[in-house]
Design an enzyme around this catalytic site. Structure first.
Site, PDB file in Angstrom:
ATOM      1  N   ASP A   1      37.571  52.970  35.646  1.00 25.27           N
ATOM      2  CA  ASP A   1      37.095  52.016  36.654  1.00 25.27           C
ATOM      3  C   ASP A   1      36.835  52.736  37.976  1.00 25.27           C
ATOM      4  O   ASP A   1      37.333  53.846  38.206  1.00 25.27           O
ATOM      5  CB  ASP A   1      38.143  50.904  36.859  1.00 25.27           C
ATOM      6  CG  ASP A   1      37.555  49.661  37.531  1.00 25.27           C
ATOM      7  OD1 ASP A   1      36.358  49.659  37.885  1.00 25.27           O
ATOM      8  OD2 ASP A   1      38.320  48.691  37.699  1.00 25.27           O
TER       9      ASP A   1
ATOM     10  N   GLU B   1      40.800  43.467  36.414  1.00 23.19           N
ATOM     11  CA  GLU B   1      40.904  44.935  36.461  1.00 23.19           C
ATOM     12  C   GLU B   1      42.370  45.365  36.392  1.00 23.19           C
ATOM     13  O   GLU B   1      42.726  46.314  35.680  1.00 23.19           O
ATOM     14  CB  GLU B   1      40.256  45.462  37.746  1.00 23.19           C
ATOM     15  CG  GLU B   1      38.737  45.310  37.726  1.00 23.19           C
ATOM     16  CD  GLU B   1      38.049  45.666  39.027  1.00 23.19           C
ATOM     17  OE1 GLU B   1      36.828  45.868  39.002  1.00 23.19           O
ATOM     18  OE2 GLU B   1      38.709  45.730  40.071  1.00 23.19           O
TER      19      GLU B   1
ATOM     20  N   LYS C   1      40.810  47.933  45.519  1.00 24.16           N
ATOM     21  CA  LYS C   1      39.778  47.509  44.580  1.00 24.16           C
ATOM     22  C   LYS C   1      39.503  46.019  44.781  1.00 24.16           C
ATOM     23  O   LYS C   1      40.287  45.314  45.388  1.00 24.16           O
ATOM     24  CB  LYS C   1      40.228  47.758  43.141  1.00 24.16           C
ATOM     25  CG  LYS C   1      40.308  49.236  42.805  1.00 24.16           C
ATOM     26  CD  LYS C   1      40.689  49.508  41.349  1.00 24.16           C
ATOM     27  CE  LYS C   1      39.912  48.706  40.354  1.00 24.16           C
ATOM     28  NZ  LYS C   1      38.441  48.789  40.503  1.00 24.16           N
TER      29      LYS C   1
HETATM   30  C1  5RP Z   1      35.184  45.652  41.509  1.00 21.59           C
HETATM   31  C2  5RP Z   1      35.817  46.925  41.936  1.00 21.59           C
HETATM   32  C3  5RP Z   1      34.959  48.137  41.923  1.00 21.59           C
HETATM   33  O1  5RP Z   1      35.568  49.102  41.123  1.00 21.59           O
HETATM   34  C4  5RP Z   1      34.831  48.653  43.316  1.00 21.59           C
HETATM   35  O2  5RP Z   1      34.322  47.602  44.143  1.00 21.59           O
HETATM   36  C5  5RP Z   1      33.901  49.867  43.401  1.00 21.59           C
HETATM   37  O3  5RP Z   1      32.611  49.463  43.100  1.00 21.59           O
HETATM   38  P1  5RP Z   1      31.389  50.457  43.144  1.00 21.59           P
HETATM   39  O4  5RP Z   1      31.547  51.407  42.013  1.00 21.59           O
HETATM   40  O5  5RP Z   1      30.190  49.543  43.011  1.00 21.59           O
HETATM   41  O6  5RP Z   1      31.409  51.149  44.485  1.00 21.59           O
HETATM   42  O7  5RP Z   1      36.962  46.993  42.284  1.00 21.59           O
HETATM   43  O8  5RP Z   1      36.036  44.556  41.667  1.00 21.59           O
END
Ligand code: 5RP
Length: 222
Positions: free
Chosen positions: A81, A103, A94
């Site tokens: 993630d 998540e 996050k």
């Molecule tokens: C979603 C998250 C994402 O992992 C976080 O926002 C990072 O996103 P991106 O890869 O678009 O920068 O926590 O809830």
């Protein structure tokens, strides 16, 4: 390299942590989308995925990867993630994509959390990025006052002019102005406030490995 290219780089690099024959935990966001695209090349080598959001589920299914309910499967070997912020110890903020609760659930089901991010996400102290908190709507005002007492400024996240509704039917508060110097203690405290579904500090479910996209390639933090 552009930020998009850095995301592609780490999305591809994460493939080496996917265990053939296993079910892989998959996060949410633009960096994870790059990982899902790369995972298409391994789709015949894995059993499938457990997904952290409706949007990632749709993307996985579109490339022919079976998606299992978290309750149907046991421990996962790896969860991959992104993050909005990550510190040197692997603690993260996050929830920028509003998927923080699922998540955290999938992360807790995995032996190893591999975070993929471009280098702009690495910080000394968590808190520059507005902290997402998923809340039960009737508790919004009281939780807002609790964050204000800590020095935070709170906004209700909107989508198309109305409160955003998460995959779990709840709302998101974004909290600015906090410096989270003890992520474990902060997460433990806020998590027990009535009405908080999930706070977007991932310290109990921190990343064991972070693949950081930099201009000179992938930097591995562990
Ligand atoms: C979603 C998250 C994402 O992992 C976080 O926002 C990072 O996103 P991106 O890869 O678009 O920068 O926590 O809830």
């Amino acid at each position: 390299m552009t930020q998009d290219e850095l995301k592609t780089l780490v999305g591809q690099a994460a493939l080496q942590y996917v265990v053939p024959g296993d079910i892989v935990g998959v996060g949410t966001g633009s960096t994870v989308n790059k990982f899902i695209d790369a995972l298409a090349s391994m789709k015949d080598q894995i059993k499938g995925a457990v997904s952290s959001s409706v949007i990632s589920t749709e993307r996985l299914k579109a490339i022919g990867i079976p998606v299992f309910d978290a309750n149907e499967v046991g421990e996962l070997s790896v969860y991959i993630d992104g993050a909005d912020e990550i510190d040197g110890a692997g603690c993260m903020i996050k929830g920028g994509g509003a998927a923080l609760t699922r998540e955290k659930i999938v992360a807790a089901q995995a032996r190893r959390f591999v975070c993929i991010a471009d280098e702009s996400k690495l910080v000394q102290v968590l808190g520059q990025f507005p902290l997402p908190v998923e809340v039960i709507p009737m508790a919004t005002r009281r939780i807002t006052r609790q964050f204000e007492a800590m020095g935070g400024t709170v906004t209700l996240r909107l989508k198309d002019g109305v409160p955003l509704v998460t995959d779990n039917g709840q709302h998101i508060l974004d909290v600015r102005g906090l410096q989270i110097r003890d992520p474990l203690a902060f997460e433990s405290e806020v998590n027990q406030w009535p009405g908080v579904v999930t706070v977007g500090v991932f310290a109990h479910q921190r990343a064991q490995i972070c693949l950081l996209g930099t201009a000179s390639g992938v930097r591995v933090l562990n």
